[in-house]
Scaffold this active site. Sequence first.
Site, PDB file in Angstrom:
ATOM      1  NE  ARG A   1      37.835  42.863  46.687  1.00 38.00           N
ATOM      2  CZ  ARG A   1      38.693  43.224  45.731  1.00 38.00           C
ATOM      3  NH1 ARG A   1      39.956  42.812  45.780  1.00 38.00           N
ATOM      4  NH2 ARG A   1      38.317  43.978  44.722  1.00 38.00           N
ATOM      5  CG  LEU A   2      38.867  34.032  46.377  1.00 34.44           C
ATOM      6  CD1 LEU A   2      38.358  32.748  45.724  1.00 34.44           C
ATOM      7  CD2 LEU A   2      40.191  33.782  47.076  1.00 34.44           C
ATOM      8  CG  ASP A   3      42.236  41.409  43.214  1.00 33.32           C
ATOM      9  OD1 ASP A   3      41.390  42.315  43.174  1.00 33.32           O
ATOM     10  OD2 ASP A   3      43.268  41.395  42.507  1.00 33.32           O
ATOM     11  CB  ALA A   4      41.741  39.880  39.408  1.00 28.96           C
ATOM     12  CB  ILE A   5      38.583  34.997  41.279  1.00 28.36           C
ATOM     13  CG1 ILE A   5      38.642  33.473  41.283  1.00 28.36           C
ATOM     14  CG2 ILE A   5      37.168  35.500  41.133  1.00 28.36           C
ATOM     15  CD1 ILE A   5      39.956  32.905  41.715  1.00 28.36           C
TER      16      ILE A   5
END
Length: 572
Positions: free
Chosen positions: A231-235
Site C-alpha cells: 500500500r503506497l501511503d499518501a502517494i
Amino acid sequence: MSESVRELVGFIYGPEKEEAVCSSLLERVKKRVARITAPPTRGEGNLPLDEADSFMITYGDQFRRPGTLPLECLKEFCEEKLTGVLSGVHILPFFPYTSDDGFSIADYTKVHPDWGGWKQVSGIGTSFKLMSDLVLNHCSASHRWFKGFLEDDPRYRDFFISVDPDTDLSTIVRPRALPLLTPFETAAGTKHVWTTFSADQVDLNFACPDVLIEMIDVFLFHVQMGVQVIRLDAIAYLWKEIGHPSIHHPKTHAVVRLFRAIVEEYVPWVIILTETNVPHKENISYFGTGDDEAHMIYQFSLPPLTLDAFRREDAGHLRDWAATLPPVDGRTTYFNFLASHDGVGVTPAHGILSDQELEGLIRSVEERGGLVSYKAVKEGKVPYELNINYRDAVAGDQTEPRQTAAQFIAAQSILLAMPGVPGIYVHSLIGSGNWSEGVKETGMNRTINRRKLQLDQVLQELSDPASLEARIFKGYTNMLKVRRERPAFHPASPFLVLKADGPVFGLLRGDEERGRVVCLVNSSSRPAQWKVDPAAKLKGVLTDCINGGSFTVAAGSITLEPFQVLWLETMT
C-alpha cells in the site's frame, strides 16, 4: 532492466541523469531480487487475485494477552477465526515509529520490538496474504536519514526539502490544518523543512535519485519478507514543486508507474495499491492512462455514500456514483472499504452529495458520538474527515442487538458486492463501537476507532451468540464464505448497477462464464419493493445464496424487508 523503466527514470530525472540512475537502481534491484523467493501460490495473469480474496485491516498490536507478543495474538485470532473466511491481512505499519500510530516510521527494515519480529510477521504470511504499508512520502524525524540531514552529512543533505520561509507556498494543497514548514536546527544552521502531515513526519525529497533508490530497495525488502500487497501511503503528495499544487504531480504518477514496471519485471505476484483520499475523478487517475499504474485503488467515495444511503434511507447517490465506475479488467480493480484506521473522508463525496446533505451527514455523526477533523484551504478550515466507528455511524442506537446487527450487515453487504477486493477493518468485523475514552486520553480524533483489545475478551464475546459482536461477526463471515465460492465476485468480473428506486441498491455481478449473482440491499427501516430490472435477465425460480430462501420473478417485483440483503442466483 526494461525499456519502460529507463524511459520513466529519464522522464523523472532528465536524460542527463538517466544512465547513472538506471545503473545504480539496477544494481540495488538485482541484489535484492536475488534474495526473494516467490510464494508457492502466485495467482494468474496480471492481477493475481480472485473471488476468494478479501483482507482484514488491523494494527499489529490490535489483540493483546499478558505474556504473549501482540503479533502472535494476531496470528492466533486470524488462524482460529478467519481461516477459510478471509485470504489476507493488512497489518498497518508494524515498524518502530514515533507518532501517528505507526505512520511516522523510524526504521523501515525492523519490526516494532514490543510487538514481535519478522518471524511473527512472516508467520502470518504463511497462512494469509500479507499487505503492508510503504510510507514513502515521509519518515520520522528520528529516522537515521533525517539525523544525518541534521548533522549536515553529505550523504543525506538532499534527502529532505528545506525552503525559505518567506517563499510563497499558497498554491500548495494542504491535507491538514498545520504549518507546511517546520524549523529544525542543523549543523548548517536553521532550516525550514517540508512537513506535509506533522512536525514529526518529515517529507522525503524524491527529486534526489538516492531517495527513490532507497525506497525501491525498502519495497523489495518487504517483498523478500513475504509481503504480497504493498500500500503506497499518501502517494498523491509525493513530488513537490513550488508553484505547483504538489498533489497528483506528473512525476508522482511516473513514480507509481516505475514501481509497477519493476513489479511486472521482477516480482509479478506483488500487488500495488495506492492510497489517495481525494475526489473520485482524481482517485481513479492512479490506474494510469493504460492501466500502467496501480493494480488497485481505494474506493474512497464508497464509505460516505453508503453512510448517506442509510442516513437518508435513499440509495440514489450511491447508485448514480456506482454507475460511473470504469469497468474492471484483468490488470486493475478496486479496493473497497467502508471503515479504516482513519475516518470517513468527506472530500471524496464533494460533487456527489449536496452541501446540505454533507451537513446532514456531519450532524448525524456528531449526534452518534463522532467527531469532525478539518483541513486548511484558502477559504479557511473545512471538514475533511468524520471520525467515528462505522457501526455507530450506520446503526446508532444499540438497544436492539438483532436490529443493529441487521442494519450494519446490510451496509457491509454493499462493500462485499462491489466490483473489486474487500478491505474490512477489524472493528467492523468484530462489531465493536466508538472508543470515546481513547480520544480523551490521546487528544486525537482518530483514536475513536483505534481501540486495542484483549484477545481473550474478544474471543469470549464472539462465542456468545446473543452478543451484538457475535451477531455481526457471524453475519459478516457468512457473507464472506458465500462470496469466495462464487466466480461472479472475481475482481475482474463484470458488474452492472441495476435500476432501482429509493432505498434499494442493486448490482448484477458476473456473466454467463462465471455465473451471475444479483445483489440487493434495502437501506431503509421500512419494507421496499424492487421492480425487476430487465437487464438482470432473471428467469424462473431464484435462490438467495446467503440464507437459502427462494424467489420467483413472475410477479415482476421482489419485496425486501427492512435492511434485508439478498444475493440471488438461478437455481440449478
